[in-house]
Design a protein around this motif. Structure first.
Motif, PDB file in Angstrom:
ATOM      1  N   THR A  70     -17.020  -4.521  -3.971  1.00  0.00           N
ATOM      2  CA  THR A  70     -18.401  -4.727  -3.547  1.00  0.00           C
ATOM      3  C   THR A  70     -18.832  -3.441  -2.851  1.00  0.00           C
ATOM      4  OG1 THR A  70     -17.654  -5.672  -1.439  1.00  0.00           O
ATOM      5  CG2 THR A  70     -18.068  -7.212  -3.253  1.00  0.00           C
ATOM      6  N   PRO A  71     -20.118  -3.278  -2.558  1.00  0.00           N
ATOM      7  CA  PRO A  71     -20.560  -2.011  -1.950  1.00  0.00           C
ATOM      8  C   PRO A  71     -19.868  -1.650  -0.643  1.00  0.00           C
ATOM      9  CG  PRO A  71     -22.441  -3.213  -2.805  1.00  0.00           C
ATOM     10  CD  PRO A  71     -21.270  -4.134  -2.927  1.00  0.00           C
ATOM     11  N   ASP A  72     -19.345  -2.647   0.086  1.00  0.00           N
ATOM     12  CA  ASP A  72     -18.696  -2.334   1.367  1.00  0.00           C
ATOM     13  C   ASP A  72     -17.167  -2.296   1.275  1.00  0.00           C
ATOM     14  OD1 ASP A  72     -18.571  -5.061   0.892  1.00  0.00           O
ATOM     15  OD2 ASP A  72     -18.666  -5.606   3.016  1.00  0.00           O
ATOM     16  N   THR A  73     -16.637  -2.302   0.062  1.00  0.00           N
ATOM     17  CA  THR A  73     -15.185  -2.231  -0.101  1.00  0.00           C
ATOM     18  C   THR A  73     -14.646  -0.885   0.384  1.00  0.00           C
ATOM     19  OG1 THR A  73     -15.129  -3.774  -1.971  1.00  0.00           O
ATOM     20  CG2 THR A  73     -13.298  -2.225  -1.783  1.00  0.00           C
ATOM     21  N   LEU A  74     -13.542  -0.947   1.094  1.00  0.00           N
ATOM     22  CA  LEU A  74     -12.867   0.255   1.575  1.00  0.00           C
ATOM     23  C   LEU A  74     -11.619   0.478   0.720  1.00  0.00           C
ATOM     24  CD1 LEU A  74     -12.654   2.504   3.779  1.00  0.00           C
ATOM     25  CD2 LEU A  74     -11.236   0.890   5.094  1.00  0.00           C
ATOM     26  N   ILE A  75     -11.489   1.680   0.164  1.00  0.00           N
ATOM     27  CA  ILE A  75     -10.359   2.023  -0.697  1.00  0.00           C
ATOM     28  C   ILE A  75      -9.277   2.705   0.130  1.00  0.00           C
ATOM     29  CG2 ILE A  75      -9.622   3.411  -2.678  1.00  0.00           C
ATOM     30  CD1 ILE A  75     -12.442   3.135  -3.804  1.00  0.00           C
ATOM     31  N   LEU A  76      -8.026   2.281  -0.053  1.00  0.00           N
ATOM     32  CA  LEU A  76      -6.910   2.917   0.635  1.00  0.00           C
ATOM     33  C   LEU A  76      -5.688   2.952  -0.267  1.00  0.00           C
ATOM     34  CD1 LEU A  76      -5.428   0.310   3.090  1.00  0.00           C
ATOM     35  CD2 LEU A  76      -7.668  -0.060   2.079  1.00  0.00           C
ATOM     36  N   PRO A  77      -4.895   4.010  -0.159  1.00  0.00           N
ATOM     37  CA  PRO A  77      -3.713   4.135  -1.010  1.00  0.00           C
ATOM     38  C   PRO A  77      -2.468   3.549  -0.365  1.00  0.00           C
ATOM     39  CG  PRO A  77      -4.024   6.165   0.187  1.00  0.00           C
ATOM     40  CD  PRO A  77      -5.146   5.238   0.615  1.00  0.00           C
ATOM     41  N   VAL A  78      -1.479   3.224  -1.195  1.00  0.00           N
ATOM     42  CA  VAL A  78      -0.144   2.925  -0.689  1.00  0.00           C
ATOM     43  C   VAL A  78       0.445   4.234  -0.165  1.00  0.00           C
ATOM     44  CG1 VAL A  78       2.203   2.264  -1.340  1.00  0.00           C
ATOM     45  CG2 VAL A  78       0.251   0.962  -2.205  1.00  0.00           C
ATOM     46  N   PRO A  79       0.893   4.275   1.077  1.00  0.00           N
ATOM     47  CA  PRO A  79       1.376   5.539   1.652  1.00  0.00           C
ATOM     48  C   PRO A  79       2.834   5.824   1.302  1.00  0.00           C
ATOM     49  CG  PRO A  79       1.474   3.836   3.314  1.00  0.00           C
ATOM     50  CD  PRO A  79       0.896   3.181   2.077  1.00  0.00           C
ATOM     51  N   LEU A  80       3.188   7.096   1.352  1.00  0.00           N
ATOM     52  CA  LEU A  80       4.586   7.506   1.297  1.00  0.00           C
ATOM     53  C   LEU A  80       5.135   7.577   2.714  1.00  0.00           C
ATOM     54  CD1 LEU A  80       4.513  10.479  -1.261  1.00  0.00           C
ATOM     55  CD2 LEU A  80       5.272   8.131  -1.694  1.00  0.00           C
ATOM     56  N   HIS A  81       6.439   7.430   2.847  1.00  0.00           N
ATOM     57  CA  HIS A  81       7.075   7.708   4.127  1.00  0.00           C
ATOM     58  C   HIS A  81       6.934   9.213   4.404  1.00  0.00           C
ATOM     59  CE1 HIS A  81      10.524   8.413   6.912  1.00  0.00           C
ATOM     60  NE2 HIS A  81      10.100   7.271   7.415  1.00  0.00           N
ATOM     61  N   TRP A  82       6.857   9.582   5.672  1.00  0.00           N
ATOM     62  CA  TRP A  82       6.586  10.988   6.012  1.00  0.00           C
ATOM     63  C   TRP A  82       7.640  11.924   5.431  1.00  0.00           C
ATOM     64  CZ3 TRP A  82      10.042  14.067   8.538  1.00  0.00           C
ATOM     65  CH2 TRP A  82      11.067  13.442   9.255  1.00  0.00           C
ATOM     66  N   TRP A  83       8.885  11.469   5.312  1.00  0.00           N
ATOM     67  CA  TRP A  83       9.928  12.350   4.798  1.00  0.00           C
ATOM     68  C   TRP A  83       9.736  12.606   3.312  1.00  0.00           C
ATOM     69  CZ3 TRP A  83      12.844  16.124   5.752  1.00  0.00           C
ATOM     70  CH2 TRP A  83      13.950  16.436   4.965  1.00  0.00           C
ATOM     71  N   ARG A  84       9.385  11.556   2.560  1.00  0.00           N
ATOM     72  CA  ARG A  84       9.132  11.746   1.133  1.00  0.00           C
ATOM     73  C   ARG A  84       7.879  12.588   0.923  1.00  0.00           C
ATOM     74  NH1 ARG A  84       9.771   7.084  -3.327  1.00  0.00           N
ATOM     75  NH2 ARG A  84      11.928   7.510  -2.755  1.00  0.00           N
ATOM     76  N   LEU A  85       6.865  12.384   1.757  1.00  0.00           N
ATOM     77  CA  LEU A  85       5.654  13.190   1.647  1.00  0.00           C
ATOM     78  C   LEU A  85       5.969  14.654   1.933  1.00  0.00           C
ATOM     79  CD1 LEU A  85       2.583  13.330   1.257  1.00  0.00           C
ATOM     80  CD2 LEU A  85       2.335  12.826   3.694  1.00  0.00           C
ATOM     81  N   THR A 144     -16.633   6.039  -7.755  1.00  0.00           N
ATOM     82  CA  THR A 144     -17.384   4.819  -7.474  1.00  0.00           C
ATOM     83  C   THR A 144     -18.380   4.960  -6.330  1.00  0.00           C
ATOM     84  OG1 THR A 144     -15.634   4.057  -5.973  1.00  0.00           O
ATOM     85  CG2 THR A 144     -15.494   3.354  -8.285  1.00  0.00           C
ATOM     86  N   GLY A 145     -18.215   6.009  -5.524  1.00  0.00           N
ATOM     87  CA  GLY A 145     -19.074   6.167  -4.355  1.00  0.00           C
ATOM     88  C   GLY A 145     -18.682   5.266  -3.195  1.00  0.00           C
ATOM     89  N   LEU A 146     -17.500   4.655  -3.252  1.00  0.00           N
ATOM     90  CA  LEU A 146     -17.047   3.773  -2.183  1.00  0.00           C
ATOM     91  C   LEU A 146     -16.326   4.556  -1.087  1.00  0.00           C
ATOM     92  CD1 LEU A 146     -15.707   0.827  -4.371  1.00  0.00           C
ATOM     93  CD2 LEU A 146     -17.835   0.882  -3.040  1.00  0.00           C
ATOM     94  N   ALA A 147     -16.241   3.949   0.084  1.00  0.00           N
ATOM     95  CA  ALA A 147     -15.583   4.588   1.220  1.00  0.00           C
ATOM     96  C   ALA A 147     -14.076   4.655   0.993  1.00  0.00           C
ATOM     97  CB  ALA A 147     -15.888   3.826   2.505  1.00  0.00           C
ATOM     98  N   HIS A 148     -13.463   5.700   1.548  1.00  0.00           N
ATOM     99  CA  HIS A 148     -12.046   5.957   1.337  1.00  0.00           C
ATOM    100  C   HIS A 148     -11.385   6.232   2.680  1.00  0.00           C
ATOM    101  CE1 HIS A 148      -8.725   8.834  -0.198  1.00  0.00           C
ATOM    102  NE2 HIS A 148      -8.365   7.609  -0.507  1.00  0.00           N
ATOM    103  N   CYS A 149     -10.218   5.610   2.906  1.00  0.00           N
ATOM    104  CA  CYS A 149      -9.470   5.846   4.147  1.00  0.00           C
ATOM    105  C   CYS A 149      -8.012   6.100   3.776  1.00  0.00           C
ATOM    106  CB  CYS A 149      -9.597   4.636   5.071  1.00  0.00           C
ATOM    107  SG  CYS A 149      -8.990   4.944   6.745  1.00  0.00           S
TER     108      CYS A 149
END
Length: 251
Positions: A128-143, A162-167
């Motif tokens: 929906t227009p207010d959906t916030l997109i976020l990724p599955v994170p890596l552990h800091w060591w793998r990153l 999509t023009g949606l917000a990203h965090c």
């Protein structure tokens, strides 16, 4: 306005010059193609994009005629998901697997932009227009070792498409869970249970808000389930998931 038209006019010959020196190539095999960020005909046919009826929880193809809004694959019937809905852009096989591996282990970060557009096509029922997109994170060591998170590249490209917000740092992987390869379904779930939490800085931002969690590959769904649990525990609204590729049993 005149300046804008002048810049646009000047940019056109420059674009033609760049294409003459660096003509567009297939993202997969390098064959010349007609436009940037595209696949040639053979590679497109070898890429198992998911089209038609799909499982409402994970995106796996289901028999034609099923209600696409409520149909569930056998896997999701047997293993109910904690998220509200899910989709995937392709199956994890053939050229789909090769493209994922190129992004994940081949430093092909240029693939994220077209993959974001592929994700956007299947994400429509989830957002929906207010959906916030976020990724599955890596552990800091793998990153640290890999230098980039492929899921974050995909979620960023999806947000732009999509023009949606990203965090990108909303979720934290608080412990190293190791590779899931070779583990059984139960082992996968045990490995990631409690492994994620919401960054305190973003707790207020996700509270009550619909979220879309993005990952590169869904196999058992264990990682996405653990990430969903962390979001719901922190007070998120409806949580949906989206994977670039789905590991699925062939019919």
């Amino acid at each position: 306005m005149r300046i804008g038209r002048a810049l646009s006019t000047a940019a056109a010959p420059m674009g033609a010059l760049v294409r003459a020196v660096y003509p567009p190539q297939c993202l997969s095999c390098g064959t010349l193609v007609g436009s940037d960020f595209g696949l040639c005909g053979p590679c497109w046919r070898e890429t198992p994009f998911i089209a038609g009826a799909a499982c409402a929880a994970c995106g796996q193809p289901v028999p034609a005629g099923d209600d696409e809004e409520t149909a569930l694959c056998e896997d999701c019937h047997q293993n109910p998901r904690p998220w509200a809905a899910g989709r995937a852009a392709m199956l994890y096989r053939d050229n789909g697997r090769r493209l994922v591996m190129a992004l994940k282990h081949g430093d092909r970060m240029d693939l994220a932009w077209p993959m974001g557009r592929w994700l956007a096509r299947v994400a429509a029922p989830l957002v929906t227009p207010d959906t916030l997109i976020l990724p599955v994170p890596l552990h800091w060591w793998r990153l640290f070792r890999r230098q980039y998170n492929q899921a974050a590249l995909l979620s960023q490209a999806l947000a732009k498409a999509t023009g949606l917000a990203h965090c990108p740092d909303a979720l934290i992987r608080s412990r190293h869970t190791g590779s899931q390869e070779g583990r059984s379904r139960d082992e996968r779930h045990r490995a990631v249970t409690g492994a994620f939490r919401i960054h305190p800085r973003h707790a207020a931002r996700i509270s009550g808000r619909p979220l879309l969690i993005v990952d590169d590959v869904m196999t058992s769904g264990a990682t996405l389930a653990a990430a969903t649990a962390a979001c719901l525990a922190a007070g998120a609204g409806q949580v949906s998931v989206l994977a670039l590729a789905r590991v699925a049993k062939e019919a």
